[in-house]
Design a protein around this motif. Structure first.
Motif: not given
Length: 282
Positions: A165-188, A201-206
């Motif tokens: 909308x505002x005319x920025x020209x940078x390309x957005x690159x989306x990187x696949x989600x990193x998951x910990x060994x049990x499948x939970x998405x990496x997060x703070x 929390x792993x119920x979200x992954x399931x």
């Protein structure tokens, strides 16, 4: 790796680099560089053309809702510097709040459509804070690429819309989600979970895995997918669902029928007092 803390410093560095013909890649973060954020830095560093990678680590007070105290967000600038350097960052930009949002700061950049869905209703003002500070970073750095993680798909979609909308020209690159060994998405928040909270929390992954299995097997009904995911989450007493929705990966509009490769199942839920988001491409 160069460390910069002032807006004038990062502006001067970026201008000099671009005058020398260098490509710049921006990885905007709030610090606390967990595995998912590290993957963004590595992806930027390995991109074609060998860009200079600028990582911003700024805890943005504008994107915290009234019930989300910014003071609780973890901060470890020294560790962030070590991690960013190890991942290949060329510059770590760690401005103080008064650098990015000086006294009297009263302007905002607001995306009015995609911000109203998914996380928008439950986090008032959040995406306005995201787009305002992202726009300022884009103005300071003027990168050719900006990196986001798939886990924050709504953020990437909103920033893409704002930039278009505002005319920025940078390309957005989306990187696949990193998951910990049990499948939970990496997060703070992951490091703060007790064993029992992590199992909840792993119920979200399931739920996401089940949705993917259903679409791989031919299910095209969003209602059936949402019902199954909701059932899985509803079996856990410490989970309070915020939303479970099948949406377009690009526009975030609710799906009438799942088209493989074009739709996501997006979920958000509270696990006790911790808010989690995740999604899977169907």
């Amino acid at each position: 790796m160069k460390q910069i803390s002032s807006t004038t410093g990062i502006l001067a560095f970026a201008a000099e680099a671009q005058a020398a013909g260098r490509t710049l890649a921006l990885v905007p973060t709030q610090g606390s560089l967990h595995a998912g954020k590290q993957a963004l830095i590595r992806a930027a560093k390995s991109a074609a053309g060998g860009p200079l990678v600028i990582v911003s680590a700024f805890v943005n007070p504008l994107q915290f809702s009234p019930n989300e105290p910014v003071s609780r967000y973890p901060r470890d600038p020294a560790r962030d510097a070590e991690v960013a350097a190890a991942c290949g960052a060329d510059v770590l930009f760690q401005p103080a709040p008064e650098e990015m949002l000086p006294r009297g700061f009263a302007s905002a950049v607001t995306e009015e459509t995609l911000s109203r869905t998914l996380c928008g209703p439950s986090r008032p003002g959040h995406f306005r804070g995201v787009t305002t500070v992202t726009a300022k970073l884009l103005n300071l750095v003027r990168p050719q690429q900006i990196y986001f993680g798939q886990k924050t798909a709504q953020r990437a979609a909103i920033v893409r819309k704002m930039m278009g909308d505002l005319g920025y020209t940078a390309e957005i690159v989306v990187v696949p989600t990193v998951r910990e060994p049990d499948g939970l998405a990496a997060g703070t928040a992951n490091a703060t979970f007790t064993d029992s909270q992590r199992q909840e929390a792993l119920a979200l992954t399931r739920a996401l895995r089940r949705a993917k299995e259903m679409t791989d097997a031919g299910t095209r009904s969003p209602d059936r997918i949402v019902a199954e995911a909701t059932h899985i989450l509803g079996q856990h007493r410490r989970i309070r669902m915020i939303y479970v929705s099948v949406v377009s990966a690009e526009t975030l509009e609710p799906a009438r029928e799942v088209t493989p490769g074009r739709h996501l199942l997006a979920v958000a839920a509270w696990v006790d007092e911790t808010r989690l988001i995740d999604n899977v491409q169907l």
